[in-house]
Design an enzyme around this catalytic site. Structure first.
Site, PDB file in Angstrom:
ATOM      1  N   HIS A  43       0.859  -1.181   0.000  1.00 51.90           N
ATOM      2  CA  HIS A  43       0.000   0.000   0.000  1.00 51.90           C
ATOM      3  C   HIS A  43       0.897   1.233   0.000  1.00 51.90           C
ATOM      4  CE1 HIS A  43      -3.911   1.996   1.655  1.00 51.90           C
ATOM      5  NE2 HIS A  43      -3.162   2.884   1.022  1.00 51.90           N
ATOM      6  N   HIS A  50       6.224   4.087   4.360  1.00 48.96           N
ATOM      7  CA  HIS A  50       6.571   2.662   4.507  1.00 48.96           C
ATOM      8  C   HIS A  50       6.988   2.124   3.144  1.00 48.96           C
ATOM      9  CE1 HIS A  50       2.283   2.775   3.639  1.00 48.96           C
ATOM     10  NE2 HIS A  50       1.961   3.049   4.888  1.00 48.96           N
ATOM     11  N   GLU A  70      -2.628  -1.752  -3.289  1.00 44.98           N
ATOM     12  CA  GLU A  70      -3.812  -1.057  -2.805  1.00 44.98           C
ATOM     13  C   GLU A  70      -3.460   0.388  -2.493  1.00 44.98           C
ATOM     14  OE1 GLU A  70      -4.972  -3.346   0.644  1.00 44.98           O
ATOM     15  OE2 GLU A  70      -3.761  -2.099   1.970  1.00 44.98           O
ATOM     16  N   HIS A 190      -8.316  -5.931   7.239  1.00 43.95           N
ATOM     17  CA  HIS A 190      -8.155  -4.906   8.272  1.00 43.95           C
ATOM     18  C   HIS A 190      -8.455  -5.511   9.648  1.00 43.95           C
ATOM     19  CE1 HIS A 190      -7.230  -0.634   9.000  1.00 43.95           C
ATOM     20  NE2 HIS A 190      -7.814  -0.895  10.162  1.00 43.95           N
ATOM     21  N   ASP A 191      -7.404  -5.636  10.437  1.00 44.76           N
ATOM     22  CA  ASP A 191      -7.460  -6.142  11.819  1.00 44.76           C
ATOM     23  C   ASP A 191      -7.851  -7.608  11.921  1.00 44.76           C
ATOM     24  OD1 ASP A 191      -6.569  -3.736  12.709  1.00 44.76           O
ATOM     25  OD2 ASP A 191      -8.448  -3.089  13.623  1.00 44.76           O
ATOM     26  N   HIS A 214      -0.445  -5.971   9.633  1.00 39.95           N
ATOM     27  CA  HIS A 214      -0.008  -5.553  10.968  1.00 39.95           C
ATOM     28  C   HIS A 214       0.015  -6.717  11.960  1.00 39.95           C
ATOM     29  CE1 HIS A 214       0.625  -2.647  14.227  1.00 39.95           C
ATOM     30  NE2 HIS A 214      -0.213  -3.382  14.923  1.00 39.95           N
TER      31      HIS A 214
END
Length: 241
Positions: A43, A50, A70, A190-191, A214
């Site tokens: 991303h 990053h 993305e 996501h998460d 993450h």
């Protein structure tokens, strides 16, 4: 089968904190594939805090699985995607200065723009995915853009999961079923984590791909990268009992 795409942004964040090339983002991507990941996600953001645009170009000829780029479709991002021609582009509505993605697209406002982008990427042989919430009208509008897939924004699921996992997953089952009925592929991200991924997959086994960064990189600090990827893949192989 649901594919695991590893988002390597956090690896780049660690590298950028000290300069130099440790950890080596390119080598980590290759190792993720060697350890069983079925895709690599990046991303890139305009400030390159990053993943850098140069990383994306360097990764393209080396990725042997699926390459997913993305991001917010600004002019520089669109140019990058058209030059690199990844397997998939995931269109995300985060502002350039956003810490992380925190919502799906408002298709009522942006359907026209997204339709044009889908047409452009499709004409270049790039699979498209639009990042959305679980609102049925949004998913119906996404289908009308001509996109190949949607990616369900799963932070609300992850937040509610510890308290009531059935209530947490219910709107995602409905959304994913609607997408399937409309002929859309379904991604999710996501998460998602080792805590909540297996139940999500058991509830929606037809998900095509999950993109996880993450949590996976955090887990790798304890288990090692190879073991961590194996653990996430196990979550995607479990079925309802």
């Amino acid at each position: 089968m649901t594919n695991l795409s590893v988002n390597i942004n956090k690896v780049a964040t660690i590298r950028n904190a000290r300069g130099g090339n440790q950890p080596d983002v390119i080598q980590v991507a290759r190792d993720c594939e060697k350890f069983g990941a079925q895709g690599i996600t990046v991303h890139p953001r305009p400030d390159e805090r990053h993943i850098r645009y140069s990383d994306v170009y360097a990764l393209k000829p080396l990725i042997k699985t699926e390459f997913n780029i993305e991001g917010y479709p600004g002019e520089k991002f669109v140019d990058l995607v058209l030059k690199v021609k990844p397997t998939q582009v995931t269109l995300v509505p985060d502002a350039p200065d956003a810490l992380t993605s925190n919502a799906g697209w408002n298709l009522k406002e942006h359907a026209g723009m997204l339709t044009e982008l889908v047409d452009v990427f499709t004409s270049h042989g790039i699979r498209t995915s639009i990042f959305v919430g679980t609102d049925p009208e949004t998913i119906e509008l996404a289908a009308k853009t001509g996109t190949d897939r949607i990616e369900l924004y799963t932070e609300p699921y992850a937040a509610l999961y510890p308290k009531d996992r059935d209530a947490a997953v219910a709107p995602f089952i409905t959304a994913a079923q609607l997408a399937k009925n409309l002929g859309l592929g379904v991604n999710a991200g996501h998460d998602l984590s080792l805590e909540n991924l297996a139940f999500f997959h058991q509830s929606i086994p037809w998900v095509d791909e999950v993109s996880i960064g993450h949590a996976l990189i955090c887990d790798a600090l304890y288990y090692g990268l190879e073991k961590t990827i194996a653990l996430y893949k196990e979550c995607l192989q479990k079925t309802n009992e």
